[in-house]
Design a protein around this motif. Sequence first.
Motif, PDB file in Angstrom:
ATOM      1  N   SER A 129      17.925  17.036  -6.957  1.00 22.80           N
ATOM      2  CA  SER A 129      17.761  15.562  -6.776  1.00 22.80           C
ATOM      3  C   SER A 129      17.171  14.990  -5.628  1.00 22.80           C
ATOM      4  N   ASN A 130      17.242  15.938  -4.520  1.00 26.27           N
ATOM      5  CA  ASN A 130      16.687  15.416  -3.374  1.00 26.27           C
ATOM      6  C   ASN A 130      15.479  16.239  -2.946  1.00 26.27           C
ATOM      7  N   GLY A 131      14.372  15.603  -2.433  1.00 21.84           N
ATOM      8  CA  GLY A 131      13.082  16.199  -2.005  1.00 21.84           C
ATOM      9  C   GLY A 131      12.310  15.326  -1.353  1.00 21.84           C
ATOM     10  N   TRP A 132      10.888  15.357  -1.308  1.00 24.33           N
ATOM     11  CA  TRP A 132      10.091  14.842  -0.328  1.00 24.33           C
ATOM     12  C   TRP A 132       8.958  14.313  -1.283  1.00 24.33           C
ATOM     13  N   THR A 133       8.276  13.494  -0.637  1.00 23.73           N
ATOM     14  CA  THR A 133       7.304  12.718  -1.512  1.00 23.73           C
ATOM     15  C   THR A 133       6.058  12.159  -0.491  1.00 23.73           C
ATOM     16  N   LEU A 134       4.813  12.328  -0.922  1.00 21.98           N
ATOM     17  CA  LEU A 134       3.676  11.882  -0.287  1.00 21.98           C
ATOM     18  C   LEU A 134       2.622  11.042  -1.023  1.00 21.98           C
ATOM     19  N   GLY A 135       2.155  10.027  -0.681  1.00 21.40           N
ATOM     20  CA  GLY A 135       1.233   9.344  -1.600  1.00 21.40           C
ATOM     21  C   GLY A 135       0.214   8.562  -0.790  1.00 21.40           C
ATOM     22  N   ALA A 136      -0.734   7.850  -1.274  1.00 21.10           N
ATOM     23  CA  ALA A 136      -1.689   6.761  -1.000  1.00 21.10           C
ATOM     24  C   ALA A 136      -1.999   5.791  -1.822  1.00 21.10           C
ATOM     25  N   GLY A 137      -2.618   4.669  -1.214  1.00 22.16           N
ATOM     26  CA  GLY A 137      -2.853   3.535  -1.977  1.00 22.16           C
ATOM     27  C   GLY A 137      -3.689   2.454  -1.381  1.00 22.16           C
ATOM     28  N   ALA A 138      -4.109   1.493  -2.058  1.00 21.07           N
ATOM     29  CA  ALA A 138      -4.884   0.177  -1.414  1.00 21.07           C
ATOM     30  C   ALA A 138      -4.152  -1.004  -1.929  1.00 21.07           C
ATOM     31  N   GLU A 139      -4.090  -2.051  -1.108  1.00 20.20           N
ATOM     32  CA  GLU A 139      -3.316  -3.240  -1.089  1.00 20.20           C
ATOM     33  C   GLU A 139      -4.403  -4.339  -1.007  1.00 20.20           C
ATOM     34  N   TYR A 140      -4.294  -5.575  -1.669  1.00 19.63           N
ATOM     35  CA  TYR A 140      -5.094  -6.777  -1.203  1.00 19.63           C
ATOM     36  C   TYR A 140      -4.355  -7.945  -1.379  1.00 19.63           C
ATOM     37  N   MET A 141      -4.464  -8.948  -0.398  1.00 21.12           N
ATOM     38  CA  MET A 141      -3.997 -10.119  -0.313  1.00 21.12           C
ATOM     39  C   MET A 141      -4.932 -11.242  -1.187  1.00 21.12           C
ATOM     40  N   PHE A 142      -4.449 -11.373  -2.505  1.00 23.46           N
ATOM     41  CA  PHE A 142      -5.353 -12.391  -3.348  1.00 23.46           C
ATOM     42  C   PHE A 142      -5.003 -13.678  -3.150  1.00 23.46           C
ATOM     43  N   ALA A 143      -3.903 -14.278  -2.586  1.00 26.04           N
ATOM     44  CA  ALA A 143      -3.325 -15.332  -2.473  1.00 26.04           C
ATOM     45  C   ALA A 143      -2.343 -15.702  -1.368  1.00 26.04           C
ATOM     46  N   PRO A 144      -2.140 -16.833  -0.867  1.00 22.19           N
ATOM     47  CA  PRO A 144      -0.964 -16.843   0.287  1.00 22.19           C
ATOM     48  C   PRO A 144       0.207 -16.332  -0.267  1.00 22.19           C
ATOM     49  N   ASN A 145       1.016 -15.166   0.464  1.00 21.28           N
ATOM     50  CA  ASN A 145       2.104 -14.616   0.244  1.00 21.28           C
ATOM     51  C   ASN A 145       2.042 -13.841  -0.889  1.00 21.28           C
ATOM     52  N   TRP A 146       0.851 -13.438  -1.476  1.00 21.05           N
ATOM     53  CA  TRP A 146       1.027 -12.404  -2.539  1.00 21.05           C
ATOM     54  C   TRP A 146      -0.112 -11.414  -2.453  1.00 21.05           C
ATOM     55  N   SER A 147       0.057 -10.206  -2.816  1.00 23.14           N
ATOM     56  CA  SER A 147      -0.659  -9.126  -2.965  1.00 23.14           C
ATOM     57  C   SER A 147      -0.748  -8.144  -4.020  1.00 23.14           C
ATOM     58  N   ALA A 148      -1.531  -7.291  -4.218  1.00 29.63           N
ATOM     59  CA  ALA A 148      -1.532  -6.534  -5.574  1.00 29.63           C
ATOM     60  C   ALA A 148      -2.080  -5.166  -4.739  1.00 29.63           C
ATOM     61  N   LYS A 149      -1.505  -3.994  -5.415  1.00 32.65           N
ATOM     62  CA  LYS A 149      -1.618  -2.732  -4.939  1.00 32.65           C
ATOM     63  C   LYS A 149      -1.660  -1.506  -6.190  1.00 32.65           C
ATOM     64  N   VAL A 150      -2.433  -0.700  -5.960  1.00 31.12           N
ATOM     65  CA  VAL A 150      -2.384   0.376  -6.598  1.00 31.12           C
ATOM     66  C   VAL A 150      -2.286   1.700  -5.860  1.00 31.12           C
ATOM     67  N   GLU A 151      -1.491   2.713  -6.428  1.00 27.41           N
ATOM     68  CA  GLU A 151      -0.818   3.631  -5.749  1.00 27.41           C
ATOM     69  C   GLU A 151      -0.732   5.092  -6.595  1.00 27.41           C
ATOM     70  N   TYR A 152      -1.017   6.180  -5.781  1.00 25.60           N
ATOM     71  CA  TYR A 152      -0.622   7.462  -6.223  1.00 25.60           C
ATOM     72  C   TYR A 152       0.655   8.115  -5.646  1.00 25.60           C
ATOM     73  N   GLN A 153       1.297   8.432  -5.989  1.00 24.37           N
ATOM     74  CA  GLN A 153       2.647   9.147  -5.232  1.00 24.37           C
ATOM     75  C   GLN A 153       2.920  10.679  -5.833  1.00 24.37           C
ATOM     76  N   TYR A 154       3.268  11.593  -4.974  1.00 20.49           N
ATOM     77  CA  TYR A 154       3.630  13.121  -5.509  1.00 20.49           C
ATOM     78  C   TYR A 154       5.158  13.009  -5.052  1.00 20.49           C
ATOM     79  N   TYR A 155       5.922  13.375  -6.050  1.00 13.00           N
ATOM     80  CA  TYR A 155       7.198  13.907  -5.837  1.00 13.00           C
ATOM     81  C   TYR A 155       7.558  15.221  -5.810  1.00 13.00           C
TER      82      TYR A 155
END
Length: 246
Positions: free
Chosen positions: A173-199
Amino acid sequence: MKKFLLATAAFAAALAAFGVTAQAADLGARPYYQQPPAYAAPLYNWTGFYIGGHLGGVFAGDNTFGGLALTDSSARFMGGVQAGYDWQLSSSWVIGVEGQYSWVGNHQLNAIFPNGLIYNNNQRGIASLTGRFGYTWGPGLIYVKGGYAYSDNNETLTFGVLPVAFALSDNHSNGWTLGAGAEYMFAPNWSAKVEYQYYDFGDSHFTSPAALVPFGTFHNDEHTVKAGINYRFNLGNWGAPVAARY
């Protein structure tokens, strides 16, 4: 005669001087035009708290149990929530912390042993608590992340339809994770992201019943791809232009 010529020249010079003065008076004062302030690119600030949600897919690793293949639905739907805090250290660098939980759908990892025993792990969710480090250029951010991972497992061992008591060397149940992604602010107070994550939740093997001990270990890991959206607080100066003063 000389006096007449001198008088005529003096009269002509006076007329010329009077004409220039009159023309200057007709033109009026030279108007003053104030130069507009120079435009500077908008400022973006990643510092602050954020909350959001995500959707994506989970793909199990190629797992075997001591050479015995594990069957599972290797592509599954996932959806969940995240929250965190970012600090923008400079115009180019951002660090932060993030907590995330994802519900996982329709996961049945099974091992059917030759003696008739059936092991099942229904993974109901996965979570992580990570730090992240990123490079930003205004509204864009690319980042890497890593830290602690948790798997919400519901495991059973049965013989036919009868439950059988069992024990594992590790509850994975317990382990570690690594990942990477990109995020972009498209409007005031709002951002969108895409991400890969390995568990990675490590290796486990049966310590009981004795009939399953010889089958060795299996490895539990997950690959995920997610798209999400965040609402960001403390971004009152999002996109505010800065005027240079002279």
